[in-house]
Design a protein around this motif. Sequence first.
Motif, mmCIF file in Angstrom:
data_model
loop_
_atom_site.group_PDB
_atom_site.id
_atom_site.type_symbol
_atom_site.label_atom_id
_atom_site.label_comp_id
_atom_site.label_asym_id
_atom_site.label_seq_id
_atom_site.Cartn_x
_atom_site.Cartn_y
_atom_site.Cartn_z
ATOM 1 N N PHE A 117 0.771 -1.282 0.172
ATOM 2 C CA PHE A 117 0.117 -0.125 -0.153
ATOM 3 C C PHE A 117 0.884 1.278 -0.094
ATOM 4 O O PHE A 117 0.689 2.075 -0.722
ATOM 5 N N ALA A 118 2.221 1.316 0.919
ATOM 6 C CA ALA A 118 2.902 2.245 0.920
ATOM 7 C C ALA A 118 3.625 2.693 -0.404
ATOM 8 O O ALA A 118 3.475 3.786 -0.969
ATOM 9 N N GLY A 119 3.832 1.565 -1.239
ATOM 10 C CA GLY A 119 4.607 1.648 -2.231
ATOM 11 C C GLY A 119 3.685 2.030 -3.354
ATOM 12 O O GLY A 119 3.866 2.988 -4.267
ATOM 13 N N VAL A 120 2.527 1.647 -3.669
ATOM 14 C CA VAL A 120 1.321 2.124 -4.585
ATOM 15 C C VAL A 120 1.050 3.631 -4.341
ATOM 16 O O VAL A 120 1.044 4.406 -5.104
ATOM 17 N N THR A 121 0.838 4.022 -3.073
ATOM 18 C CA THR A 121 0.682 5.474 -2.571
ATOM 19 C C THR A 121 1.845 6.349 -3.206
ATOM 20 O O THR A 121 1.581 7.416 -3.744
#
Length: 80
Positions: free
Chosen positions: A55-59
């Motif tokens: 989720f952090a990478g996609v964000t």
Amino acid sequence: MELADKAVGLLLTVVSLSLFSYYTFWIIILPFVEDDNFIHMYFLPREYAIIIPLFAGVTLLSFLSVFIGCVMLKSKKKVA
């Protein structure tokens, strides 16, 4: 100003090392600890070990793409 920069750098270093240590212990060492050990109550379930970084990478990639797109649009308007 220089003292404030050093304080911010120290704070960022401490937070980064803490998160790295927590995640490393959670992923590498915790699977070898018995499930009924008290240490497991301090960690999230293992599914979150994949979900949170994903989720952090996609964000991060989304914000980076939007930023680059905005910069490209602004530079295009200046040229025209």
